[in-house]
Each structure stands twice: as structure tokens, then as C-alpha cells.
Scaffold this motif. Sequence first.
Motif, PDB file in Angstrom:
ATOM      1  N   ASP A 124     -11.497   4.415 -10.572  1.00 28.11           N
ATOM      2  CA  ASP A 124     -10.667   3.625  -9.494  1.00 28.11           C
ATOM      3  C   ASP A 124     -10.040   3.823  -8.204  1.00 28.11           C
ATOM      4  N   THR A 125      -8.636   4.044  -9.091  1.00 27.57           N
ATOM      5  CA  THR A 125      -7.338   3.863  -8.214  1.00 27.57           C
ATOM      6  C   THR A 125      -7.121   5.545  -7.856  1.00 27.57           C
ATOM      7  N   ASP A 181     -12.602   8.199   3.818  1.00 33.16           N
ATOM      8  CA  ASP A 181     -12.115   6.913   2.890  1.00 33.16           C
ATOM      9  C   ASP A 181     -12.792   5.431   4.553  1.00 33.16           C
ATOM     10  N   LYS A 209      -8.996   9.188   0.156  1.00 31.65           N
ATOM     11  CA  LYS A 209      -8.418   8.952   1.610  1.00 31.65           C
ATOM     12  C   LYS A 209      -7.049   9.989   1.631  1.00 31.65           C
ATOM     13  N   GLU A 254       0.825  -1.442  -0.044  1.00 35.31           N
ATOM     14  CA  GLU A 254       0.124  -0.356  -0.032  1.00 35.31           C
ATOM     15  C   GLU A 254       1.059   1.758  -0.432  1.00 35.31           C
ATOM     16  N   GLU A 295      -9.585   6.160  -4.808  1.00 37.15           N
ATOM     17  CA  GLU A 295      -9.409   5.534  -4.050  1.00 37.15           C
ATOM     18  C   GLU A 295      -8.324   6.559  -2.738  1.00 37.15           C
ATOM     19  N   HIS A 296      -7.954   6.919  -4.012  1.00 38.55           N
ATOM     20  CA  HIS A 296      -6.864   7.134  -3.210  1.00 38.55           C
ATOM     21  C   HIS A 296      -6.669   8.734  -2.474  1.00 38.55           C
ATOM     22  N   ARG A 314     -17.619   4.738   0.523  1.00 38.92           N
ATOM     23  CA  ARG A 314     -16.965   4.418  -0.838  1.00 38.92           C
ATOM     24  C   ARG A 314     -18.175   5.273  -1.902  1.00 38.92           C
TER      25      ARG A 314
END
Length: 426
Positions: A358-359, A371, A366, A118, A362-363, A375
Motif C-alpha cells: 500500500d505505502t 497519482d 507519485k 507527508e 502510493e509512493h 489509483r
Amino acid sequence: MGTWRGFRVAFILGSLFMILLIIVYWDDVGGFTLYPLQEPKHESLHSNSHPQTTSQPSHSTSTSKARTNSSSTASTTASSKTPAPEEPGVAAEEHIEEEGKEKQEQRKEETREDEKVERSHTAVDDREQEARKQRIMNVCSGMDAVEFPGRTRAFEQIPNRELDHLIVDDTHQIIYCYVPKVACTNWKRVMVVLSQSLISPSSGKPYTDPEAVPPDLVHNSSLHLTFAKFWRHYGSLSHHLMALKLKHYTKFLFVRDPFVRLISAFRNKFGRPNEDFYKQFGSVMLRRYSNVSGSLPETAAEAFAAGIKPTFQQFITYLLDPETERESIFNEHWRQVYRLCHPCQVKYDFIGRLETLDTDAEHLLKLLEVDDLLRFPLGARNRTAASWERDWFAQIPLTMRRELYKLYEPDFELFGYPKPESTLHQ
């Protein structure tokens, strides 16, 4: 006299009996023991292959009782040839405990590996973000020799009406510039949940799940606080508050290949009946650039039923026609991103791409430290693919393609999309 003698005899016998009981009980609990001290039990477990012998009498009755009632007595018999009954159980417990420790170590190792991966991914994402931000700075500073309106103006010089895409969430200190046809519906749903600006009719409380927010409601401008509304709310303090929020809030936007975004906008607004876009734009394109004689159908449904609808070439012609912008500013669905989000005036902390949604999502969640609250919706992805670009532009004259590129070149350069050489030279 006889009675008194009988009483004394009974008293003496009772006393003797009590003394005997005390001696037996004292011996049993270990307060006074006739047995010598033995090796501790846990040490004898490691020497079962060489059991010790003892020269002491067995006292089988007492030792049996002691094993039943006292852990201290059990330890004194651990060195006999026959191991105590507890020993196999203790060995099994130690074996299970050992296995448990091994599994814990394995889980810890897996966790460390996951954290390492990660951290590696995060480092890669951070480097990519820095590269994207640096590219914007280079283009805005003039290093790439790309000129476009508004590149050098100050934020205070931007007209208020051009700040309507900057959505503000004061609770989480976030500013999002939405770009139509770049996952903006789902990001608006996220902003609605964070700002708690829409009540769920089923629960009577603000929505907590972005996927549960009806997508058709999130485009209602009344749900979102934008910079364009600051004048109405704060008057002369507006620019001062905007400057503070731009300095301290986390600012983000998502972008997309400019030509693919145009194809997506055309397919969505003119590829199927859309009454609003037909009346405001489609009918204009048909009257100006088509060979349709007579009056046009009044509704999009009637026009589509008659096979009358704008073509992609007519749409491109409309975008390149100087008359279009003289009449009105480009619609947000095909207005350039640099005009929607002002990247030369707003120093964005995060630039996401639809191609890596998608990535990047998510990044970003956070980075925003939300997060754990929600979602990003997994809703249907826009199906306009970059590989379709050549097919869609095949019927567009080469001169028009090159003019269109000049119109959207700032977006290509600012956000690092390669120049579509094959589209511009074939």
C-alpha cells in the motif's frame, strides 16, 4: 396684459421653487453641508463606552433623511449618544470576518502539519529505497559473496526471450518488470490504463480506472509492449533503443519473500483444478514422484474428484530435480526474480515489496507523476502469509529445504529478505 403678468408671476414662483429644490438636494448629497466634520465611523465603533457629544443642533428631519440616503451623512452622526442602527450589524460582520480569518489560519496550520508529515514519510520512503538499491548493487558487485548465473554479464548478453517481462510505456516513460505472484495482475492493469491499450466495451474508449479492467484480460501478452518484442518492431535498432529507454525511463519492480512466493504459486496453480497447469506440470509431478498406479486422469477436474493432485513436497522435488530445467526453463510463477528482471543489468529506480504494497504503491505513483490520473487497485490481497511458512515446510525434509534455499538464495540476498533460519534448522 393680464395674461403676460400671470405668466411672469408663474415664472418667478417656479424659479424660486427650483432654487429651493436645488438648495435642499445639494445639502442632502453633501455637496454643501451645514454640519461640521465628525470622527470616521470605524473609529467611533472602538469608543462606544465613551460616546462623544456635540453642540450642534440635531436637525432631526435632515439627519434621518441623510441616514437613509447617504453614507457620508451617516458618518456625521456617528458620534451622537445614540449609535447608528448599522453599528451592531457592522460589529457582527467584523466578528464573523474575524472568525473566518481564525478558521483560515487553522486550516493553513493543519495543511502545514499535513505537508510536514507527508514530507517526513517521503523522506523515510526515499531512504528505504536508497537502502534497497544499494543492497542490489552490493550483491551484484560480489561484495556479499553470493554467486549466481548471469551476475556479471552485460545487458546485451541477455537472450531476447528473457526480456519478455520488461513492459514499456513510452507515453509516460515507464518500464515495469512484472513478477508473477507479486501483485502483477493489478500492476498490469495500471500499465494497461496508462498505455490505453485496452478498449472498454461499455464506453468504447480506453479504460481509465484500473479496477475496471478485467483481471483475466491483462495477462494477454498482446496488450503489452515488452523488450522481447523490440526485435520484431525495430530490428537492428533494438539494443540501441533499449539502452536509451533504460537510461531515461523510470524502471520499477515489486518483489516478495521467495519462499512465501513459492507457497502462493503452489496454492494458486495446484491447490485447485487448473487444466493448463495440471497437464503441463501437475501430471509430470504425479508420474515422477507419486505412487499413483495406472494412467492418470486426463483433466484436472477428474483428478481432483478422485483425490489425485500434486503435494507441496512433490512440487519442491520437481523444482530441485535437474531434469526439470533440462527440459524447459522454469515457469515464470516460480522462476527466480533475478532471472525474470535482471537487477544486476537493469538499474531499477524503485523496488517495491508486496509486504509494504500500500505505502510503496502510493509512493511509486507519485514518483511516476501519475497519482492524479489513477489509483492503485484495492483488489483482493494475496492471502498467503509469511507466518504459514513453517507449517508448509514442516513435512519437507531438512536437506531439501536447504537445497531449495540455495536455489533461491540470490533473491533473498538481492532484495534483503532474511535467511529463514527456523525453516532451515528445524
